[in-house]
Motif scaffolding. Structure first.
Motif, short mmCIF file in Angstrom:
data_model
loop_
_atom_site.label_atom_id
_atom_site.label_comp_id
_atom_site.label_asym_id
_atom_site.label_seq_id
_atom_site.Cartn_x
_atom_site.Cartn_y
_atom_site.Cartn_z
N VAL A 1 4.26 10.51 -6.79
CA VAL A 1 5.20 10.94 -7.84
C VAL A 1 4.42 11.32 -9.09
O VAL A 1 4.65 12.38 -9.68
N TRP A 2 3.50 10.48 -9.51
CA TRP A 2 2.74 10.74 -10.73
C TRP A 2 1.90 12.01 -10.60
O TRP A 2 1.79 12.79 -11.54
N LEU A 3 1.33 12.25 -9.43
CA LEU A 3 0.50 13.44 -9.23
C LEU A 3 1.32 14.69 -8.89
O LEU A 3 0.77 15.77 -8.76
N GLY A 4 2.63 14.52 -8.70
CA GLY A 4 3.47 15.65 -8.35
C GLY A 4 3.21 16.16 -6.95
O GLY A 4 3.35 17.35 -6.66
N ALA A 5 2.83 15.25 -6.05
CA ALA A 5 2.46 15.62 -4.69
C ALA A 5 3.60 15.49 -3.70
O ALA A 5 3.38 15.56 -2.50
N GLY A 6 4.81 15.30 -4.17
CA GLY A 6 5.93 15.14 -3.25
C GLY A 6 5.99 13.72 -2.71
O GLY A 6 5.11 12.91 -2.93
N LEU B 1 0.83 -1.21 0.00
CA LEU B 1 0.00 0.00 0.00
C LEU B 1 0.87 1.26 0.00
O LEU B 1 0.62 2.20 -0.76
N LEU B 2 1.90 1.28 0.82
CA LEU B 2 2.78 2.45 0.88
C LEU B 2 3.58 2.63 -0.41
O LEU B 2 3.80 3.76 -0.86
N ASP B 3 3.95 1.51 -1.03
CA ASP B 3 4.63 1.59 -2.31
C ASP B 3 3.71 2.22 -3.36
O ASP B 3 4.11 3.10 -4.11
N PHE B 4 2.46 1.77 -3.38
CA PHE B 4 1.50 2.33 -4.33
C PHE B 4 1.29 3.82 -4.06
O PHE B 4 1.28 4.64 -4.99
N GLU B 5 1.16 4.19 -2.80
CA GLU B 5 0.99 5.60 -2.46
C GLU B 5 2.19 6.42 -2.95
O GLU B 5 2.02 7.51 -3.51
N GLY B 6 3.38 5.89 -2.76
CA GLY B 6 4.58 6.60 -3.21
C GLY B 6 4.58 6.82 -4.71
O GLY B 6 4.88 7.93 -5.20
N ARG B 7 4.23 5.78 -5.48
CA ARG B 7 4.18 5.93 -6.94
C ARG B 7 3.09 6.90 -7.36
O ARG B 7 3.28 7.70 -8.27
#
Length: 130
Positions: free
Chosen positions: A21-26, A12-18
């Motif tokens: 990045v894609w959304l440019g949210a830091g 879940l945390l890996d997905f959130e991280g990706r």
């Protein structure tokens, strides 16, 4: 059970991280893999339509497969009967395994391949790990 929660949280945390990045949210906040981290990740992903934005990305739709595979793992832990369908991918590439009560196997509706419940679970876990 702790190992399962660790794997679930990690995915879940890996997905959130990706997604960030894609959304440019830091980058996602650092810290341990805990119930708080899981709650924050779910909260962040479901807030303000972010999840819908992320799911349109072809390389990020793995969240759906991830959720389905974990549902299967958790159902088996509580001793439920095999689900009528499994998200396991057949060698033909389709996700169309249905439980055949008479045969006692999952049968691919696309090509007729039979796999045991254990093999279907192994395929799901292997794919979830990637």
């Amino acid at each position: 059970m702790g190992d399962l929660l660790e794997k679930l949280t990690g995915g879940l945390l890996d997905f959130e991280g990706r997604a960030r990045v894609w959304l440019g949210a830091g980058s996602r906040p650092g810290g341990v893999r805990s119930a708080v981290a899981r709650s924050r990740a779910v909260g962040w992903l479901t807030e303000s339509g972010r999840l819908e934005s992320v799911l349109v990305r072809e390389d990020l739709v793995g969240l759906v497969d991830f959720a389905l595979s974990w549902r299967l793992v958790l159902e088996r832990l509580v001793g439920d009967e095999p689900p009528a369908w499994t998200p396991a991918r057949c060698r033909c590439g389709e996700r169309s395994f249905r439980w055949d009560v008479k045969a006692g196997f999952y049968v691919c509706a696309a090509c007729g391949t039979h796999v045991s419940e254990r093999e279907a679970s192994a395929r799901v876990e292997e794919e979830a790990a990637h």
